[in-house]
Enzyme design. Structure first.
Site, PDB file in Angstrom:
ATOM      1  N   SER A 138     -12.480  25.677  12.767  1.00  0.00           N
ATOM      2  CA  SER A 138     -11.487  25.503  13.417  1.00  0.00           C
ATOM      3  C   SER A 138     -11.085  26.896  14.457  1.00  0.00           C
ATOM      4  O   SER A 138     -10.738  27.898  12.817  1.00  0.00           O
ATOM      5  CB  SER A 138     -10.587  24.391  12.483  1.00  0.00           C
ATOM      6  OG  SER A 138      -8.881  25.024  13.559  1.00  0.00           O
ATOM      7  N   TYR A 151      -4.064  21.611   6.192  1.00  0.00           N
ATOM      8  CA  TYR A 151      -5.176  21.810   7.345  1.00  0.00           C
ATOM      9  C   TYR A 151      -5.504  23.435   7.493  1.00  0.00           C
ATOM     10  O   TYR A 151      -6.904  23.673   6.850  1.00  0.00           O
ATOM     11  CB  TYR A 151      -5.359  20.990   8.718  1.00  0.00           C
ATOM     12  CG  TYR A 151      -6.569  21.398   9.219  1.00  0.00           C
ATOM     13  CD1 TYR A 151      -7.317  19.848   9.226  1.00  0.00           C
ATOM     14  CD2 TYR A 151      -6.726  22.104  10.304  1.00  0.00           C
ATOM     15  CE1 TYR A 151      -8.412  19.810  10.019  1.00  0.00           C
ATOM     16  CE2 TYR A 151      -7.575  21.076  11.584  1.00  0.00           C
ATOM     17  CZ  TYR A 151      -8.704  20.845  10.982  1.00  0.00           C
ATOM     18  OH  TYR A 151      -9.109  21.159  11.846  1.00  0.00           O
TER      19      TYR A 151
END
Ligand SMILES: NC(=O)c1ccc[n+]([C@@H]2O[C@H](COP(=O)([O-])OP(=O)(O)OC[C@H]3O[C@@H](n4cnc5c(N)ncnc54)[C@H](OP(=O)(O)O)[C@@H]3O)[C@@H](O)[C@H]2O)c1
Length: 274
Positions: A138, A151
């Site tokens: 990501s 995250y």
């Protein structure tokens, strides 16, 4: 024709990738936590190409299921050419408010599960003398944002492991690439393990949620750039360490990538490969 094992095929990137690899003519093991809730697209694919495409149960946090999935690739197709770690889960909330159980789930799903799958795939690919591991990281693997610490940290850990493994396994013909994806519309936000803020964080978290909701509105609907990028990472003769896709709205990404350029040369020199 390659044999491709993909995690998280019940929705989003994993589902789109299973369809794309199958369309390319590859053998596909489309894994998901609950095969009984497989999307119609994947069920139809299996009905059309049952000799080449199969659905398998895989919770990436289940060691036995991880082993069974890799064994299935070998028993069914005799090899494993590409592993795509797509399964993942989001989470938001202040680090102080985040329960330890949520931190553990995020790291288990986004880092340790993919890591253990890589460690199962590596000896198979090493013996074959070829293989490709693609990890969907990501933009959160390149920088951190408040209220998404778990995250971001899990994706940064996956990025670090991807880069190290790529350099460690190059001489065996095995390459590892990280897909640094920007925002796309998938099932991720709806399943995100979000923790409501305690009073001291209410104002800053409220502001964050507003900005984030606005960003999510502009996330790309079309997953094809992501799919194209993964297919390239899986087949290019000399893949990059990182592939960036869907990050046009984040102007500082090229600068971050530029700053990381010496990393590969340093790593290759460390291992006498350059
Ligand atoms: N969408 C984005 O904007 C974006 C951006 C950058 C990176 N990513 C990354 O892209 C990957 C794919 O996400 P997505 O956007 O396609 O979201 P998604 O539609 O939610 O797909 C993620 C999949 O992972 C599965 N999953 C969750 N926990 C699992 C576990 N323990 N074992 C096996 N499967 C599990 C989910 O299945 P269940 O239905 O069983 O929960 C879901 O099908 C993730 O790693 C995510 O972090 C997404």
């Amino acid at each position: 024709m390659s044999t491709v094992l993909i995690t998280g095929c019940g929705s989003g990137f994993g589902e789109a990738l299973a369809l794309a690899f199958a369309k390319r003519g590859d053998n596909v093991i489309a894994t998901m936590r609950r095969p009984e809730t497989a999307p119609a697209s994947i069920k139809n694919l299996v009905a059309e190409r049952s000799s080449a495409v199969t659905i398998a149960a895989l919770d990436v946090n289940d060691a036995d299921a991880r082993r069974r999935a890799v064994d299935l690739a070998l028993s069914r197709f005799g090899r494993l050419d590409v592993l795509v770690n797509s399964a993942g889960v989001g989470a938001s909330g202040s680090l102080e408010d985040m329960p330890t159980s949520t931190l553990n789930t995020i790291f288990a799903t986004n880092f340790f599960g993919p890591l253990e799958l890589m460690r199962l795939a590596l000896p198979v690919m090493r013996k074959q003398g070829s293989g490709r591991i693609i990890n969907i990281t990501s933009v959160a693997s390149l920088f951190s944002t408040p209220f998404m610490s778990a995250y971001c940290a899990s994706k940064q850990a996956l990025d670090a492991a991807s880069i190290a493994l790529d350099i460690e396994s190059r001489s065996f013909g095995v390459r590892v690439a990280a897909i640094v994806a920007g925002p796309f519309k998938t099932g991720l936000p709806a399943k995100s393990l979000d923790i409501a803020p305690s009073e001291p964080y209410a104002a800053t978290h409220g502001h964050f949620k507003g900005v984030f909701a606005e960003l999510e509105k502009h996330a790309a609907e079309d997953l094809s750039p992501l799919v194209k990028t993964v297919l390239a990472a899986a087949s290019e003769a000399n893949p990059s360490l990182r592939y960036v896709v869907g990050t046009d709205g984040i102007p500082f990404i090229p600068g971050l990538l530029k700053a990381l350029e010496p990393e590969q040369i340093f790593a290759l020199r460390l291992t006498g490969q350059q």
